[in-house]
Write a protein that holds these residues in place. Structure first.
Motif, short mmCIF file in Angstrom:
data_model
loop_
_atom_site.label_atom_id
_atom_site.label_comp_id
_atom_site.label_asym_id
_atom_site.label_seq_id
_atom_site.Cartn_x
_atom_site.Cartn_y
_atom_site.Cartn_z
N ASN A 23 0.82 -1.21 0.00
CA ASN A 23 0.00 0.00 0.00
C ASN A 23 0.86 1.26 0.00
OD1 ASN A 23 -2.36 -1.45 -0.02
ND2 ASN A 23 -2.67 -1.35 2.20
N LYS A 24 1.96 1.22 0.76
CA LYS A 24 2.87 2.38 0.81
C LYS A 24 3.47 2.64 -0.56
CE LYS A 24 6.74 4.19 3.52
NZ LYS A 24 7.74 3.89 4.58
N TYR A 28 2.98 5.96 -3.28
CA TYR A 28 4.01 6.75 -3.95
C TYR A 28 3.85 6.70 -5.47
CZ TYR A 28 6.42 7.42 0.48
OH TYR A 28 6.73 7.80 1.77
N ILE A 29 3.45 5.52 -5.97
CA ILE A 29 3.17 5.41 -7.42
C ILE A 29 2.00 6.32 -7.78
CG2 ILE A 29 2.34 3.85 -9.23
CD1 ILE A 29 3.86 1.59 -7.78
N SER A 30 0.98 6.34 -6.93
CA SER A 30 -0.18 7.20 -7.16
C SER A 30 0.24 8.66 -7.22
CB SER A 30 -1.22 7.03 -6.03
OG SER A 30 -1.66 5.71 -5.94
N LEU A 31 1.09 9.05 -6.28
CA LEU A 31 1.58 10.43 -6.24
C LEU A 31 2.28 10.78 -7.55
CD1 LEU A 31 2.29 13.08 -4.78
CD2 LEU A 31 4.29 11.91 -3.82
N VAL A 281 -8.22 5.00 -11.74
CA VAL A 281 -7.84 3.71 -11.17
C VAL A 281 -6.84 3.89 -10.03
CG1 VAL A 281 -6.64 1.54 -11.68
CG2 VAL A 281 -8.27 2.49 -13.33
N VAL A 282 -5.91 4.83 -10.22
CA VAL A 282 -4.82 5.02 -9.27
C VAL A 282 -5.26 5.74 -8.00
CG1 VAL A 282 -2.76 6.45 -8.93
CG2 VAL A 282 -2.90 4.91 -10.87
N VAL A 283 -6.22 6.68 -8.15
CA VAL A 283 -6.52 7.60 -7.07
C VAL A 283 -7.10 6.93 -5.82
CG1 VAL A 283 -8.91 8.22 -7.53
CG2 VAL A 283 -7.31 9.98 -6.82
N ASP A 287 -4.72 8.99 -0.41
CA ASP A 287 -5.64 9.70 0.49
C ASP A 287 -5.68 11.18 0.09
OD1 ASP A 287 -3.29 10.81 1.46
OD2 ASP A 287 -3.15 9.39 3.11
N ASN A 288 -6.55 11.93 0.77
CA ASN A 288 -6.74 13.34 0.44
C ASN A 288 -5.45 14.16 0.57
OD1 ASN A 288 -9.40 12.97 -0.11
ND2 ASN A 288 -10.13 13.62 1.89
N ILE A 289 -4.67 13.86 1.60
CA ILE A 289 -3.43 14.62 1.83
C ILE A 289 -2.47 14.39 0.66
CG2 ILE A 289 -1.41 14.84 3.32
CD1 ILE A 289 -3.18 14.13 5.68
N LEU A 290 -2.37 13.13 0.23
CA LEU A 290 -1.48 12.81 -0.88
C LEU A 290 -1.93 13.49 -2.16
CD1 LEU A 290 1.05 11.05 -1.20
CD2 LEU A 290 -0.42 9.28 -2.17
N LYS A 291 -3.24 13.53 -2.39
CA LYS A 291 -3.76 14.18 -3.59
C LYS A 291 -3.53 15.69 -3.53
CE LYS A 291 -7.54 11.65 -3.29
NZ LYS A 291 -8.91 11.19 -3.49
N GLY A 292 -3.67 16.25 -2.34
CA GLY A 292 -3.39 17.68 -2.18
C GLY A 292 -1.92 17.97 -2.43
N PHE A 293 -1.07 17.08 -1.94
CA PHE A 293 0.37 17.25 -2.16
C PHE A 293 0.70 17.11 -3.64
CE2 PHE A 293 4.73 15.60 -2.37
CZ PHE A 293 5.40 16.57 -1.65
N ALA A 294 0.05 16.16 -4.32
CA ALA A 294 0.29 15.96 -5.76
C ALA A 294 -0.09 17.20 -6.55
CB ALA A 294 -0.50 14.75 -6.25
#
Length: 386
Positions: A23-24, A28-31, A281-283, A287-294
């Motif tokens: 999951n971790k 990172y791949i999602s980011l 598919v990736v999103v 989580d929300n924080i990661l998407k905000g960071f992206a």
């Protein structure tokens, strides 16, 4: 017996650790995927729209992206039905034709998304990529306001502060750009800063309204994600064709539908069509924080690349405004304190990356969301494509 229980517990712990590592890694791949798709779409559209020579019709590119998305979703449905054409056909007829009332609900958001996709081409054609990327984050503000008005969702104090910072940051960037319109728009030929600014503001308003409206009418729906995208794509194609006929009909009749298409233009269309589906598919792993960071990181990437690709000049005022926007996006994505009600599946993520359509932009504006394209995701337990 005790030894057997101990062994089983150890195996479970090992499996849990292994799953946690997976999951971790997926996060990172999602980011990386979110950053690359978000930044590359805007930069590539800006690049192909400012190249000398024959310019392709943006309306035809929007239609082509919709067609590719529909074909991709149909292929996925066919795969789910084990390549049974008959079963797939019956399923689609039942989902789209017999349940026509459900299908018609998507006409309004599809119309808005088609308008939004065309406006994004206009905006990016007339604004520096970095300026567009920063200004387009206003969709977070419009989504939040529409969520409060239409869905009665509550926002935390931190989120309200972040929205104020977001507005202030965008305003600073616009003041900075106002003082050097001519310098910020390459030769000034066929480019109009005011037109670009109006287009991006209307696009943000439409993104916010469409995402929240989409969430409102589809709440609790159990329809397939891919069927929803087919429904949206059908309406999007038809409405896109009407827009094409209205705006560029005579020119396309003379030059052809694919006039001005180059390898780079095809890359943009494929990015818009499949990038949204890929993000969809990736999103779910982010989580929300990661998407905000992206989103924040993609603004930095767009700005840096704009300096090298388009000679964009970054001064202190732009840096301050962009910094406020980046901070605001990250703050808005932070979870609310325990005990407070959710702000509507985090509207920012819900429609920016979130917009049921990840069009161009991608953001995602609920992966029920691009900009940046047109993708629906499963109703978010937490969160559609700029």
């Amino acid at each position: 017996m005790a030894g057997g229980n101990h062994s089983q517990a150890a195996e479970e712990r090992a499996t849990s650790r292994s799953q946690s590592e997976v999951n971790k890694r997926l996060k990172y791949i999602s980011l990386a995927v979110l950053v690359v798709q978000n930044a590359s779409l805007i930069l590539s559209i800006r690049y192909v729209r400012t190249l000398p020579g024959d310019r392709f019709f943006a309306t035809s590119a929007v239609v082509m992206a919709e067609v590719l998305k529909v074909l991709t979703c149909l292929l996925i449905i066919l795969l789910q039905k084990r390549f049974s054409v008959k079963e797939t056909a019956f399923f689609l007829v039942d989902s789209i034709v017999f349940q026509y009332k459900d299908t018609l609900k998507l006409a309004v958001p599809s119309l808005i998304y088609t308008l939004q996709n065309n406006l994004q081409y206009i905006a990016i054609s007339n604004l520096p990529a970095a300026t567009f990327q920063v200004t387009y984050q206003l969709k977070i503000l419009t989504t939040a306001l529409f969520s409060v008005l239409m869905l009665r969702k509550s926002l935390s104090r931190v989120q309200w502060v972040s929205l104020l910072l977001l507005f202030a940051g965008v305003a600073i960037v616009q003041v900075q750009q106002e003082g050097k319109k001519e310098a910020s728009v390459s030769d000034g030929s066929n480019q109009n800063y005011t037109v670009g600014l109006v287009a991006v503001v209307i696009s943000c308003l439409s993104s916010g309204f469409a995402g929240v409206y989409f969430e409102k009418i589809l709440k609790g729906s159990s329809a397939s994600v891919w069927v929803r995208n087919v429904q949206l794509g059908i309406f999007g194609t038809v409405l896109g064709m009407l827009g094409l006929w209205w705006n560029d009909g005579a020119a396309i009749a003379e030059h052809g539908f694919l006039f001005g298409y180059t390898d780079m233009v095809w890359c943009v269309i494929f990015n818009q069509a499949f990038g949204g589906l890929l993000v969809a598919v990736v999103v779910k792993y982010a989580d929300n924080i990661l998407k905000g960071f992206a989103t924040s990181f993609s603004i930095i990437v767009s700005t840096v690349m704009s300096i090298y690709l388009f000679g964009f000049h970054v001064d202190l005022l732009f840096t301050a405004g962009a910094g406020l926007v980046i901070g605001a996006v990250y703050m808005y994505s932070l979870p609310k304190a325990p005990g407070s009600s959710s702000p509507g599946s985090s509207s920012s993520s819900s429609v920016s990356s979130a917009s049921p359509r990840t069009d161009g932009g991608g953001e995602m504006e609920a992966f029920l969301p691009k900009a940046q394209g047109g993708v629906v995701s499963p109703p978010p337990a937490a969160n559609v494509t700029d």
